[in-house]
Design a protein around this motif. Structure first.
Motif, PDB file in Angstrom:
ATOM      1  N   LEU A   1       0.317   7.216  -0.056  1.00  0.00           N
ATOM      2  CA  LEU A   1       0.056   6.948   1.358  1.00  0.00           C
ATOM      3  C   LEU A   1       1.333   7.003   2.193  1.00  0.00           C
ATOM      4  CD1 LEU A   1      -2.570   6.286   2.903  1.00  0.00           C
ATOM      5  CD2 LEU A   1      -1.954   3.867   2.734  1.00  0.00           C
ATOM      6  N   ALA A   2       2.481   6.776   1.555  1.00  0.00           N
ATOM      7  CA  ALA A   2       3.755   6.789   2.275  1.00  0.00           C
ATOM      8  C   ALA A   2       4.123   8.175   2.790  1.00  0.00           C
ATOM      9  CB  ALA A   2       4.874   6.279   1.364  1.00  0.00           C
ATOM     10  N   LEU A   3       3.609   9.208   2.147  1.00  0.00           N
ATOM     11  CA  LEU A   3       3.955  10.565   2.571  1.00  0.00           C
ATOM     12  C   LEU A   3       3.569  10.805   4.023  1.00  0.00           C
ATOM     13  CD1 LEU A   3       2.895  12.473  -0.651  1.00  0.00           C
ATOM     14  CD2 LEU A   3       5.225  12.190   0.209  1.00  0.00           C
ATOM     15  N   GLU A   4       2.386  10.382   4.386  1.00  0.00           N
ATOM     16  CA  GLU A   4       1.909  10.592   5.758  1.00  0.00           C
ATOM     17  C   GLU A   4       2.424   9.539   6.716  1.00  0.00           C
ATOM     18  OE1 GLU A   4      -2.276  11.183   8.267  1.00  0.00           O
ATOM     19  OE2 GLU A   4      -2.343  10.704   6.120  1.00  0.00           O
ATOM     20  N   TYR A   5       2.533   8.290   6.266  1.00  0.00           N
ATOM     21  CA  TYR A   5       2.781   7.200   7.203  1.00  0.00           C
ATOM     22  C   TYR A   5       4.199   6.636   7.195  1.00  0.00           C
ATOM     23  CZ  TYR A   5      -2.239   7.373   7.870  1.00  0.00           C
ATOM     24  OH  TYR A   5      -3.518   7.793   8.167  1.00  0.00           O
ATOM     25  N   ILE A   6       5.039   7.094   6.289  1.00  0.00           N
ATOM     26  CA  ILE A   6       6.449   6.671   6.297  1.00  0.00           C
ATOM     27  C   ILE A   6       7.377   7.884   6.286  1.00  0.00           C
ATOM     28  CG2 ILE A   6       8.276   5.460   5.032  1.00  0.00           C
ATOM     29  CD1 ILE A   6       6.143   3.516   4.028  1.00  0.00           C
TER      30      ILE A   6
ATOM     31  N   ARG B   1      -6.307   4.322   3.378  1.00  0.00           N
ATOM     32  CA  ARG B   1      -5.814   3.107   2.726  1.00  0.00           C
ATOM     33  C   ARG B   1      -6.784   2.668   1.621  1.00  0.00           C
ATOM     34  NH1 ARG B   1      -2.452  -1.072   4.966  1.00  0.00           N
ATOM     35  NH2 ARG B   1      -3.026  -0.489   7.108  1.00  0.00           N
ATOM     36  N   ASN B   2      -8.062   2.651   1.947  1.00  0.00           N
ATOM     37  CA  ASN B   2      -9.074   2.255   0.967  1.00  0.00           C
ATOM     38  C   ASN B   2      -9.198   3.260  -0.168  1.00  0.00           C
ATOM     39  OD1 ASN B   2      -9.749  -0.113   2.328  1.00  0.00           O
ATOM     40  ND2 ASN B   2     -11.294   0.892   3.598  1.00  0.00           N
ATOM     41  N   LEU B   3      -9.009   4.524   0.141  1.00  0.00           N
ATOM     42  CA  LEU B   3      -9.046   5.567  -0.887  1.00  0.00           C
ATOM     43  C   LEU B   3      -8.070   5.246  -2.009  1.00  0.00           C
ATOM     44  CD1 LEU B   3      -9.761   8.505  -1.887  1.00  0.00           C
ATOM     45  CD2 LEU B   3      -7.841   9.275  -0.466  1.00  0.00           C
ATOM     46  N   PHE B   4      -6.831   4.983  -1.653  1.00  0.00           N
ATOM     47  CA  PHE B   4      -5.816   4.735  -2.677  1.00  0.00           C
ATOM     48  C   PHE B   4      -5.957   3.356  -3.309  1.00  0.00           C
ATOM     49  CE2 PHE B   4      -3.797   8.308  -0.454  1.00  0.00           C
ATOM     50  CZ  PHE B   4      -3.564   9.119  -1.554  1.00  0.00           C
ATOM     51  N   ARG B   5      -6.421   2.383  -2.563  1.00  0.00           N
ATOM     52  CA  ARG B   5      -6.660   1.077  -3.167  1.00  0.00           C
ATOM     53  C   ARG B   5      -7.700   1.184  -4.274  1.00  0.00           C
ATOM     54  NH1 ARG B   5      -6.774  -3.342   1.847  1.00  0.00           N
ATOM     55  NH2 ARG B   5      -4.498  -3.420   2.174  1.00  0.00           N
TER      56      ARG B   5
ATOM     57  N   ASP C   1       0.825  -1.212   0.000  1.00  0.00           N
ATOM     58  CA  ASP C   1       0.000   0.000   0.000  1.00  0.00           C
ATOM     59  C   ASP C   1       0.860   1.263   0.000  1.00  0.00           C
ATOM     60  OD1 ASP C   1      -2.599  -1.116  -0.012  1.00  0.00           O
ATOM     61  OD2 ASP C   1      -2.460  -1.529   2.138  1.00  0.00           O
ATOM     62  N   PHE C   2       2.109   1.137   0.392  1.00  0.00           N
ATOM     63  CA  PHE C   2       2.969   2.296   0.573  1.00  0.00           C
ATOM     64  C   PHE C   2       4.084   2.401  -0.466  1.00  0.00           C
ATOM     65  CE2 PHE C   2       1.321   0.574   4.501  1.00  0.00           C
ATOM     66  CZ  PHE C   2       0.657   1.664   5.051  1.00  0.00           C
TER      67      PHE C   2
ATOM     68  N   SER D   1      -0.284   3.093  13.157  1.00  0.00           N
ATOM     69  CA  SER D   1      -1.699   3.430  13.093  1.00  0.00           C
ATOM     70  C   SER D   1      -2.034   4.046  11.742  1.00  0.00           C
ATOM     71  CB  SER D   1      -2.051   4.414  14.215  1.00  0.00           C
ATOM     72  OG  SER D   1      -3.406   4.788  14.151  1.00  0.00           O
ATOM     73  N   ILE D   2      -2.814   3.328  10.936  1.00  0.00           N
ATOM     74  CA  ILE D   2      -3.164   3.769   9.591  1.00  0.00           C
ATOM     75  C   ILE D   2      -4.672   4.036   9.525  1.00  0.00           C
ATOM     76  CG2 ILE D   2      -3.011   3.271   7.123  1.00  0.00           C
ATOM     77  CD1 ILE D   2      -0.304   3.238   8.526  1.00  0.00           C
ATOM     78  N   ASP D   3      -5.039   5.186   8.995  1.00  0.00           N
ATOM     79  CA  ASP D   3      -6.451   5.503   8.783  1.00  0.00           C
ATOM     80  C   ASP D   3      -6.950   4.645   7.617  1.00  0.00           C
ATOM     81  OD1 ASP D   3      -8.914   6.610   8.041  1.00  0.00           O
ATOM     82  OD2 ASP D   3      -8.305   8.637   8.613  1.00  0.00           O
ATOM     83  N   GLU D   4      -7.844   3.715   7.904  1.00  0.00           N
ATOM     84  CA  GLU D   4      -8.301   2.783   6.882  1.00  0.00           C
ATOM     85  C   GLU D   4      -9.072   3.462   5.761  1.00  0.00           C
ATOM     86  OE1 GLU D   4      -7.427  -0.409   6.483  1.00  0.00           O
ATOM     87  OE2 GLU D   4      -6.100  -0.025   8.194  1.00  0.00           O
ATOM     88  N   ARG D   5      -9.659   4.624   6.028  1.00  0.00           N
ATOM     89  CA  ARG D   5     -10.315   5.370   4.954  1.00  0.00           C
ATOM     90  C   ARG D   5      -9.301   5.757   3.886  1.00  0.00           C
ATOM     91  NH1 ARG D   5     -12.761  10.335   8.021  1.00  0.00           N
ATOM     92  NH2 ARG D   5     -10.596  10.252   8.724  1.00  0.00           N
TER      93      ARG D   5
END
Length: 250
Positions: free
Chosen positions: A85-90, A144-148, A18-19, A138-142
């Motif tokens: 998604l990596a910008l915020e979570y990595i 994660r699903n947005l980008f999926r 995802d990242f 801690s990942i906001d699943e919204r």
């Protein structure tokens, strides 16, 4: 014309999918007379070596138009291609100010050194370990699903459908994109649709296979993002479109 470029690509482990889009290497770049980079919707972290032996690490923003390779006599690079998604979570930062640009990172960023350019597989392992270390618990699943959803649709999805599916307002979605990426959702989806079209253009299919309204709309979008028509892109004279040349096959 046979290309002097040497290219390698590797997908990440499932936990990072995802990242991270993938890891890649490109060498003998200095032999390419006219290299052009075209938008791909990813955020690249590059470990670069120049022809005069300089080593540096750079974080690239999104491309929204074609551009020539930087005039830094780059001989080779290894790359981590991140999904947004990596910008915020990595990476824990925005690249909104880096549209069609990049910034050099501090020396020894994530412990990377010039020796890491000696072996691609070792680089992939080291990069994967560093990413896992920096990945938020801690990942906001919204999100994660947005980008999926966006990737599964190759950008062919409306903000209304996304909003209704992930239960996040259209305004919040657009604010998220402009905050972290510096582009609207609509522009980002246009880039993804363009990238998907490359698979067909590379095989000589020069008419739209995705949800373009007509042939002229297709040509217009391809020209805007690559600088040339689908026909010229297919020819790829002098192997100048680097991402098109090494476009990984599934």
């Amino acid at each position: 014309m046979s290309s002097p470029l040497q290219y390698h690509f590797k997908k990440p482990v499932e936990k990072l999918a995802d990242f991270v889009y993938g890891f890649s290497s490109l060498s003998n770049i200095s032999e390419c007379k006219e290299g052009i980079i075209i938008p791909n919707g990813r955020i690249d972290l590059l470990l670069c070596r120049t022809t005069d032996g300089r080593f540096f690490t750079v974080l690239m923003g999104l491309e929204t138009k074609p551009k020539t390779m930087p005039q830094q006599n780059i001989a080779m690079f290894f790359s981590i291609s991140f999904n947004p998604l990596a910008l915020e979570y990595i990476l824990n930062e925005s690249i909104a100010e880096l549209i069609n640009n990049g910034k050099e990172l501090p020396e020894n960023f994530w412990g990377f050194r010039e020796e890491d350019l000696n072996n691609f597989e070792d680089f992939c392992d080291k990069a994967s370990d560093a990413i896992k270390k920096h990945l938020s618990n801690s990942i906001d699943e919204r999100k994660r699903n947005l980008f999926r959803l966006i990737f599964e649709a190759n950008g062919e999805i409306s903000i209304k459908e996304l909003s209704q599916t992930i239960h996040w307002s259209e305004r919040q979605i657009n604010r998220y994109f402009t905050k972290y990426l510096g582009v609207t959702l609509k522009m980002y989806c246009k880039i993804l649709r363009f990238q998907k079209s490359l698979e067909y253009i590379k095989d000589g299919i020069l008419f739209p296979q995705l949800n373009f309204s007509d042939q002229s709309h297709f040509i217009k979008d391809v020209k805007k993002l690559s600088g040339v028509s689908p026909k010229e892109l297919f020819k790829n004279d002098n192997d100048r479109f680097l991402q098109f040349l090494v476009f990984p096959k599934k």
